[in-house]
Design an enzyme around this catalytic site. Structure first.
Site, PDB file in Angstrom:
ATOM      1  N   LYS A 207      18.258  45.381  26.848  1.00 16.18           N
ATOM      2  CA  LYS A 207      19.222  46.466  27.057  1.00 16.18           C
ATOM      3  C   LYS A 207      20.196  46.200  28.221  1.00 16.18           C
ATOM      4  CE  LYS A 207      16.674  49.507  24.162  1.00 16.18           C
ATOM      5  NZ  LYS A 207      15.274  49.736  23.955  1.00 16.18           N
TER       6      LYS A 207
ATOM      7  N   TYR B  33       6.771  51.917  22.767  1.00 19.78           N
ATOM      8  CA  TYR B  33       7.389  51.006  21.805  1.00 19.78           C
ATOM      9  C   TYR B  33       7.705  49.697  22.518  1.00 19.78           C
ATOM     10  CZ  TYR B  33      10.813  49.206  18.400  1.00 19.78           C
ATOM     11  OH  TYR B  33      11.496  48.441  17.483  1.00 19.78           O
TER      12      TYR B  33
ATOM     13  N   ASP C  30       6.733  46.566  30.412  1.00 26.23           N
ATOM     14  CA  ASP C  30       7.861  46.480  29.487  1.00 26.23           C
ATOM     15  C   ASP C  30       8.990  47.313  30.078  1.00 26.23           C
ATOM     16  OD1 ASP C  30       9.765  46.688  27.558  1.00 26.23           O
ATOM     17  OD2 ASP C  30       8.416  47.310  25.943  1.00 26.23           O
TER      18      ASP C  30
HETATM   19  C1  LIG Z   1      14.344  48.897  22.957  1.00 28.83           C
HETATM   20  C2  LIG Z   1      13.009  48.528  23.421  1.00 28.83           C
HETATM   21  C3  LIG Z   1      12.366  47.364  22.972  1.00 28.83           C
HETATM   22  C4  LIG Z   1      12.925  46.496  21.866  1.00 28.83           C
HETATM   23  O1  LIG Z   1      14.126  45.903  22.218  1.00 28.83           O
HETATM   24  P1  LIG Z   1      15.100  45.378  21.023  1.00 28.83           P
HETATM   25  O2  LIG Z   1      16.215  44.721  21.756  1.00 28.83           O
HETATM   26  O3  LIG Z   1      15.502  46.608  20.259  1.00 28.83           O
HETATM   27  O4  LIG Z   1      14.324  44.435  20.201  1.00 28.83           O
HETATM   28  C5  LIG Z   1      11.169  47.016  23.549  1.00 28.83           C
HETATM   29  N1  LIG Z   1      10.606  47.768  24.512  1.00 28.83           N
HETATM   30  C6  LIG Z   1      11.189  48.902  24.972  1.00 28.83           C
HETATM   31  C7  LIG Z   1      10.541  49.682  26.057  1.00 28.83           C
HETATM   32  C8  LIG Z   1      12.398  49.333  24.420  1.00 28.83           C
HETATM   33  O5  LIG Z   1      12.930  50.479  24.842  1.00 28.83           O
END
Ligand SMILES: *Cc1c(COP(=O)(O)O)cnc(C)c1O
Length: 442
Positions: free
Chosen positions: A267, A144, A239
């Site tokens: 995060k 994701y 990511d």
């Molecule tokens: C949470 C997450 C996102 C998206 O971040 P948001 O702040 O919710 O938009 C993207 N990549 C990874 C790996 C994530 O865990």
């Protein structure tokens, strides 16, 4: 457990908010029942509006690595708020933040702040395409990267939980340049590069995928992705929105010794405020406006409250580990914070595996540092197809049993759990003994 006030709020929320929530997984659809409403959190605990206390392993989906409401973060946000909540012109905290990220993550020579992980990933992809002048990107099934159109293809997290790996409202043309590969598969990626010579802008990957539960890269896999992208003039984008500053101070790339071209953060970097960032080699980052042709912007990017919270979080992660070392990259630095997180993670994993074994319940408990996921299957899980083998009926019962025992796990099989430095050995013992009881009822 009394949930009267939560149920009343949820009924009202359903009238005014689609599904009653502002992000789908919070609605508890994957496990059934109503979500609870929280109005206070501290350390390893959250309290719902009916006064129930829960040990929290969701930790606002990762940011609260020092536990909830850490005094230094609260103080930093209060102090920043006194000076104004947004300026829309550079503020000094942005420079401190950028410099600290570059010091902690050596592959990042320049960095741009955003307000979410979604924006960070979306912008990194645009930059990779602009820099390489190529259109195609490779992503992995079950990873994701936020909910930008071109990345919402066979995505993890809520998109997977609800069995909608592809969203309505995304024209096929928008995702026609996104190639989806199974994670941990070497041959498939090699074949795609051969078939799409000089067309692939880059690979975006969660180095340790945590949006379909949690599974680890096979030995050599991340090295392989690094080599094949470099060989074809494509960029490797890590990511690290979830893993950054969590799996090590320098993220998964430090833990696995890989140097990506671009990295995305979120995060932990925001300490609980809305923050994201993407960065990498200066030569690539300088393709961004105003220096280069790739446009990217944000009214609240680098917001002073968000920077204050994020900096307090990151500085605490550094200071508790390198009190005497001036340079955070010094080899003399200690690893107190991360050693603690490793130890807690190992304690939880050992306890859960034991509990499942004595209850005779087949379980794969995957763990990497302070991230974890238990799957109800007797087969190892290395990718999303294997994750799907988990018995989700068992998961639902387990989730609700644990909740009734005062332990809040992520309300979906396809989400990772998190530990913080505020989780004590006693919290984990309590969690494991609750699990031992609940597992026997499955
Ligand atoms: C949470 C997450 C996102 C998206 O971040 P948001 O702040 O919710 O938009 C993207 N990549 C990874 C790996 C994530 O865990």
């Amino acid at each position: 457990m009394n949930r009267t006030e939560s149920d009343r709020l949820f009924a009202e929320a359903l009238k005014y908010i689609p599904g009653g929530v502002n992000s789908p997984v919070r609605a508890f659809r994957a496990v059934g029942g109503n979500p609870f409403f929280v109005n206070r959190a501290s350390g390893s605990k959250v309290w719902d509006v009916d006064g129930n206390e829960l040990i929290d392993y969701v930790l606002t989906w990762g940011p609260a690595i020092l536990g909830h409401a850490h005094p230094k973060i609260i103080a930093a946000v209060k102090a920043a708020a006194e000076l104004g909540t947004s300026f829309g012109i550079p503020n000094p905290l942005e420079v401190t933040m950028a410099k600290l990220i570059c010091e902690l993550v050596p592959s990042v020579q320049k960095v741009r702040m955003t307000s979410s992980g979604t924006e960070a990933c979306m912008s990194a992809i645009r930059l990779a395409r602009g820099f390489t002048r190529r259109d195609k990107i490779i992503k992995f099934d079950g990873c994701y990267h936020g909910h930008a159109d071109s990345l919402l293809v066979r995505a993890g997290s809520g998109a997977l939980t609800f069995g909608q790996p592809d969203s309505a409202g995304v024209p096929a043309a928008f995702t026609s340049h996104t190639i989806v590969m199974p994670y941990n598969d070497f041959e498939a990626v090699t074949a795609v590069f051969t078939a799409n010579k000089d067309q692939i802008a880059g690979i975006i990957v969660e180095p340790v995928p945590g949006n379909a539960g949690l599974y680890l890269p096979k030995p050599g896999y991340l090295e392989f992705l690094r080599e094949i992208t470099a060989a074809h003039g494509a960029l490797l984008i890590f990511d690290e929105v979830m893993t950054g500053f969590r799996l090590a101070r320098g993220g998964a790339q430090e833990r696995f010794h890989i140097t990506p071209d671009l990295s995305c953060f979120g995060k932990v970097i925001g300490g609980g405020l809305p923050v994201g960032a993407f960065g990498g080699r200066a030569e690539i980052m300088d393709y961004l406006a105003p220096l280069g042709p790739v446009y990217q912007a944000g009214t609240l990017s680098g917001n002073p409250l968000a920077m204050a919270a994020g900096l307090a979080n990151l500085q605490e992660l550094c200071s508790r580990a390198c009190e005497s070392a001036e340079n955070p990259r010094s080899h003399e630095r200690g690893y107190d914070v991360y050693e603690l997180l490793e130890a807690r993670g190992a304690q939880l994993a050992a306890g859960m595996r034991d509990a499942a074994k004595s209850a005779g319940v087949p379980m794969q408990f995957n763990q990497c540092g302070s991230m974890f996921c238990g799957y109800f299957t007797d087969q190892p899980v290395h990718n999303v197809a294997e994750a799907m083998r988990s018995d989700r009926e068992k998961f639902k019962k387990f989730f609700h049993g644990m909740l009734a025992a005062g332990v809040y796990l992520a309300p979906s099989q396809f989400e990772a759990g998190f530990l913080s430095t505020a989780h004590t050995a006693a919290d984990i013992e309590k969690t494991v003994s609750a699990a031992a009881k609940v597992l026997r009822t499955l």
